[in-house]
Design an enzyme around this catalytic site. Sequence first.
Site, PDB file in Angstrom:
ATOM      1  N   LYS A 243       0.821  -1.207   0.000  1.00  0.00           N
ATOM      2  CA  LYS A 243       0.000   0.000   0.000  1.00  0.00           C
ATOM      3  C   LYS A 243       0.864   1.270   0.000  1.00  0.00           C
ATOM      4  O   LYS A 243       0.458   2.302  -0.501  1.00  0.00           O
ATOM      5  CB  LYS A 243      -0.914   0.029   1.230  1.00  0.00           C
ATOM      6  CG  LYS A 243      -1.829  -1.170   1.395  1.00  0.00           C
ATOM      7  CD  LYS A 243      -2.922  -1.220   0.356  1.00  0.00           C
ATOM      8  CE  LYS A 243      -4.024  -2.205   0.689  1.00  0.00           C
ATOM      9  NZ  LYS A 243      -3.625  -3.624   0.671  1.00  0.00           N
TER      10      LYS A 243
HETATM   11  C1  LIG Z   1      -4.170  -4.706   0.189  1.00  0.00           C
HETATM   12  C2  LIG Z   1      -3.365  -5.928   0.185  1.00  0.00           C
HETATM   13  C3  LIG Z   1      -3.596  -6.953  -0.740  1.00  0.00           C
HETATM   14  C4  LIG Z   1      -4.732  -6.899  -1.739  1.00  0.00           C
HETATM   15  O1  LIG Z   1      -4.510  -5.927  -2.725  1.00  0.00           O
HETATM   16  P1  LIG Z   1      -5.754  -5.408  -3.616  1.00  0.00           P
HETATM   17  O2  LIG Z   1      -5.190  -4.309  -4.428  1.00  0.00           O
HETATM   18  O3  LIG Z   1      -6.782  -4.939  -2.637  1.00  0.00           O
HETATM   19  O4  LIG Z   1      -6.220  -6.556  -4.402  1.00  0.00           O
HETATM   20  C5  LIG Z   1      -2.767  -8.046  -0.722  1.00  0.00           C
HETATM   21  N1  LIG Z   1      -1.781  -8.161   0.187  1.00  0.00           N
HETATM   22  C6  LIG Z   1      -1.531  -7.204   1.108  1.00  0.00           C
HETATM   23  C7  LIG Z   1      -0.438  -7.414   2.080  1.00  0.00           C
HETATM   24  C8  LIG Z   1      -2.301  -6.054   1.120  1.00  0.00           C
HETATM   25  O5  LIG Z   1      -2.044  -5.108   2.028  1.00  0.00           O
END
Ligand SMILES: *Cc1c(COP(=O)(O)O)cnc(C)c1O
Length: 495
Positions: A110
């Site tokens: 993120k």
């Molecule tokens: C948010 C997240 C995901 C999922 O990603 P999306 O873009 O929502 O599909 C997978 N792994 C981690 C560690 C995340 O923080």
Amino acid sequence: MPFISTRGAEAVSAPEAIVRGIAPDGGLYAPVSLPRLERADFELISKMDYPARAAYTLSLLLDGFSREELLEMAKAAYARFDTPKVAPISELKDRTYVLELFHGPTLAFKDMALQFLPRLLTASAKKQGEQREIAILTATSGDTGKAALEGFQDVPGTSVTVFYPLGGVSAVQEKQMVTSRGKNVHVVAVKGNFDDAQTGVKTLFGAPEFIQKMNEQGKTLSSANSINLGRLAPQVAYYLSACADLLAQGKIDWETGLNVCVPTGNFGNILAAWYAKRMGAPIRKLICASNRNDVLTDFIRTGIYDRQRPFHKTISPSMDILISSNLERFLLELADGDTNQVSTWMKELKETGKYEITNAQKALLKEVFFGGCSDDEKTEETIRRYWNEEHYLLDPHTAVAASVARDFRQETGDASPLLIVSTASPYKFAADVAASIGVTVQGDAFDAGKALEDATGVKAPKAITELKTMPVLHTRVCEKEKMGEAVLAGFANDN
Ligand SMILES: *Cc1c(COP(=O)(O)O)cnc(C)c1O
């Protein structure tokens, strides 16, 4: 390049789409067209450092920003990462590569977008002549929350309120959030699951009375959720970056390319991979990896999206999702730009909990994607296998991807180079990772990092080791129907 709402609202510029977050009709802003890159462009990209790669990508995707402006933002956004490569690639055996997106301040992917978004957002607001404070409201399944709190902490002209499902995130994720500093940050636990929290936030964005109250306080709403165009665009950069590196190193061929496997929840990360593919990146299949919440696996296999199923808590909590918001942008492509069709599907999803695409669309969906899932047991087994066989530590989210990627290779016999997208540091989920590889932890989840470090020799990041003793600054809990009141109460406390 204008951006249209997936549900038909009129096209807007990138700065406007970024400030709004969500379109007035409840749709997501999607590009009307995408630029096309050639092989020579990837050679060019491979010679740039990461901030330049990001600025290059964003200058192609977003109108209204100069390349210089974007480069300044990118340099600042990625300055806090623990490696100058920002998104490095680790090579494993069998032509398998891991794209590590967890080198930012909160140890999850993120950060790739949420360190960038506040800069895009404040610049966009300025361009739009916006005078009001931008109040970020966001729902988190665990990692978005902390990344948003870090990204917006003390950014002038903004505030951020994060809602997380009470008991629905890991102990470490919760502690990361409730210890957040900053004069403009608010954290509230919601009595419900992630979908409840996300639905609650979406509802507030469409609630005239609430919006009016915010306006009276000189505030305008925006979203830091992965539906914001300003989140999506920086994610495209690391796919172009990875392809450029692998091409330059001769690890993949321009003609035959590679398969990409993404641990998926809200569909934002894998959607960025799809945009990269559309822009000419040599990506073959997009492998969509889910945990036991396998709504996307079924959708890809059957063409029926059916959210009416039990919600499972897993060891990969950031993927515990039954409504993958960003899928709506891909639906627009499936519907060949027909926003009425997308609106109808979304209405059906809301009213009946499901929708079904046509046979031709099903074929197209399967041509682009492979869908698979991995339950906790298989995920733990995968963590163990990678540690024993490759001496590489996977976090549970990345392990879901590695597990599904293995199924993909077995099921299809496609042995092309494979890029596994790694979305979190194993230390963010140290207790489960330790348990998976048979390391006993004395103490709680916060002691697990130390135990894992001692057992593996893989260095633990400081952001984890100092967490245990940090003071809790946020303790509010609210009912899922009372999220609007919680936002306003947070601001009242500020004054
Ligand atoms: C948010 C997240 C995901 C999922 O990603 P999306 O873009 O929502 O599909 C997978 N792994 C981690 C560690 C995340 O923080």
